[in-house]
Design an enzyme around this catalytic site. Structure first.
Site, PDB file in Angstrom:
ATOM      1  CB  SER A  90      -0.945   0.004   1.210  1.00 23.06           C
ATOM      2  OG  SER A  90      -0.205  -0.106   2.396  1.00 23.06           O
ATOM      3  CB  THR A 192      -2.047   5.698   4.309  1.00 24.79           C
ATOM      4  OG1 THR A 192      -3.022   5.638   3.283  1.00 24.79           O
ATOM      5  CG2 THR A 192      -1.529   7.105   4.434  1.00 24.79           C
ATOM      6  CB  THR A 210      -0.724   6.074   0.272  1.00 28.22           C
ATOM      7  OG1 THR A 210      -1.519   4.900   0.089  1.00 28.22           O
ATOM      8  CG2 THR A 210      -1.363   7.191  -0.522  1.00 28.22           C
ATOM      9  NE  ARG A 220      -8.737   7.248  -4.668  1.00 26.04           N
ATOM     10  CZ  ARG A 220      -8.139   7.049  -3.506  1.00 26.04           C
ATOM     11  NH1 ARG A 220      -6.835   6.887  -3.433  1.00 26.04           N
ATOM     12  NH2 ARG A 220      -8.842   7.002  -2.392  1.00 26.04           N
ATOM     13  CB  VAL A 221      -5.360  12.306  -6.203  1.00 29.27           C
ATOM     14  CG1 VAL A 221      -4.623  12.838  -4.988  1.00 29.27           C
ATOM     15  CG2 VAL A 221      -4.439  12.317  -7.430  1.00 29.27           C
ATOM     16  N   GLY A 222      -6.130  10.296  -3.610  1.00 36.36           N
ATOM     17  CA  GLY A 222      -6.831  10.225  -2.333  1.00 36.36           C
ATOM     18  C   GLY A 222      -6.480  11.383  -1.415  1.00 36.36           C
ATOM     19  CG  ASP A 223      -6.588  10.506   2.728  1.00 34.78           C
ATOM     20  OD1 ASP A 223      -6.521   9.517   1.964  1.00 34.78           O
ATOM     21  OD2 ASP A 223      -6.249  10.455   3.925  1.00 34.78           O
ATOM     22  CB  THR A 243      -4.720   5.380   7.655  1.00 27.63           C
ATOM     23  OG1 THR A 243      -4.569   4.251   6.806  1.00 27.63           O
ATOM     24  CG2 THR A 243      -5.383   4.952   8.945  1.00 27.63           C
ATOM     25  N   GLY A 244      -7.046   5.208   5.518  1.00 27.86           N
ATOM     26  CA  GLY A 244      -8.366   4.736   5.135  1.00 27.86           C
ATOM     27  C   GLY A 244      -8.808   5.362   3.832  1.00 27.86           C
ATOM     28  N   GLY A 246      -9.642   7.671   1.208  1.00 31.21           N
ATOM     29  CA  GLY A 246      -9.374   9.092   1.023  1.00 31.21           C
ATOM     30  C   GLY A 246     -10.604   9.909   0.684  1.00 31.21           C
TER      31      GLY A 246
HETATM   32  N1  GLY Z   1      -5.710   7.005   2.313  1.00 31.40           N
HETATM   33  C1  GLY Z   1      -5.145   6.662   1.096  1.00 31.40           C
HETATM   34  C2  GLY Z   1      -6.022   6.850  -0.064  1.00 31.40           C
HETATM   35  O1  GLY Z   1      -7.239   6.863   0.039  1.00 31.40           O
HETATM   36  O2  GLY Z   1      -5.497   6.982  -1.142  1.00 31.40           O
END
Ligand code: GLY
Length: 331
Positions: A90, A192, A210, A220-223, A243-244, A246
């Site tokens: 991850s 993450t 991450t 796609r981009v997360g948090d 974490t989790g 995004g």
């Molecule tokens: N927390 C990582 C993501 O959602 O990309």
């Protein structure tokens, strides 16, 4: 008598009940892992990281902190250990690819003076956190994405490498047979590394890195690389990381929220609990996803909380590196 622990437990349940329109879903964990509040001198140096793999990151960071190194150098070195671990699917090399088989990495870093840098959807570079640091230090910008981030990394001397390991490729090929696009709590969501460090001078820095949601849509981009969502540090207050999923963290600007709650007097534990309550309120399918936060304040008090059971984090303080089971909302 209402003890402080009971009070926090009740506060968390109150927040969650309010978030759920008055319905408490499930009790928080009995074992509250919050560092006891004390009037003693601040605990420093200190390192806190998401998940049990954060132990290795903490070790690397503490080597620097114990020798008087900066929180910024320590946090970068800490998360780099996990980025370089091919077995971790991850983060960094070995990270799960997107649905097209491309490993695209997201990372950010924040310094005690508030400066920050970030890269999104960066391919071929094992250490996106170090590229994020260069963005912070060598450009007038905060965020570089995709090809621009890669071009910048190469101009800074980073080497192009294949990040898709045989194991990750095999898992992706297996996934393609069904192409089921649904996160599995604490398996796929075991993602993450977010990390906060406090150096001997009490300065605070943070980093988050991450490969993002496994088999995500391309682009796609997360948090994690979003300052305020996946990570936030305020040197006067403390730091937090998420974490989790995004998509859920971004809606609540989770890490910034945790730090603001601490600024307004919440303990790190209570701030994480309130932030999870906020996430739950804004994400109707919250039962199907995992989100967790870690936090540390200027005194070195720590906390961690998640939607589901199974979230843990690592804290290195007072000479001891240990995994703490985070408390949670739903059994
Ligand atoms: N927390 C990582 C993501 O959602 O990309």
């Amino acid at each position: 008598m209402v003890t402080r622990r009971k009070f926090l437990h009740q506060t968390a349940l109150g927040s969650v009940a309010a978030a759920m329109g008055g319905t408490v879903l499930s009790s928080c964990s009995e074992a509250n892992t919050e560092t006891p509040v004390s009037t003693n001198a601040p605990i420093k140096p200190l390192a806190i990281s998401t998940w049990d793999f954060g132990m290795k990151a903490n070790d690397a960071a503490m080597k620097i902190l114990d020798n008087g190194g900066s929180a910024l150098d320590a946090v970068e070195a800490g998360v780099m250990v996990i980025e370089a671990d091919e077995k971790n699917t991850s983060v960094g090399i070995g990270g799960a690819p997107d649905r097209d088989g491309r490993v695209t990495l997201d990372a950010c870093i924040m310094a005690p003076d508030g400066s920050c840098g970030s890269v999104c959807a960066l391919e071929y570079i094992v250490h996106p956190v170090s590229v994020a640091r260069r963005v912070m230090e060598k450009t007038p910008h905060v965020i570089l994405v995709g090809d621009g981030a890669l071009e910048f990394a190469l101009s800074q001397g980073f080497k192009k490498e294949n990040l898709l390991t045989e194991e990750s490729k095999k898992a992706w090929e297996e996934w393609k047979k069904t192409s089921k696009y649904k996160p599995v709590i604490n398996v796929e969501m075991h993602d993450t590394i977010g990390m906060i460090t406090i150096d001997k001078n009490g300065e605070i820095a943070g980093a988050c890195t991450t490969s993002g949601l496994a088999y995500k849509m391309q682009g796609r981009v997360g948090d994690s690389p979003i300052i305020g969502a996946g990570l936030y540090v305020d040197n006067e207050v403390g730091g937090a990381a998420a974490t989790g999923l995004g998509e859920a963290v971004i809606r609540a600007v989770g890490s910034f929220l945790v730090v603001e709650l601490m600024r307004n007097g919440r303990s790190p534990q209570a701030a994480c609990e309130e932030a999870v309550a906020r996430v739950v309120k804004k994400y109707k399918d919250y039962k199907d996803i995992q989100v967790g936060f870690i936090a540390v304040n200027k005194k070195g008090q720590t906390g961690g909380f998640s939607i589901h059971k199974g979230f843990n984090y690592a804290v290195f303080s007072n000479g001891k590196n240990e995994v703490k089971e985070g408390t949670y909302l739903i059994e």
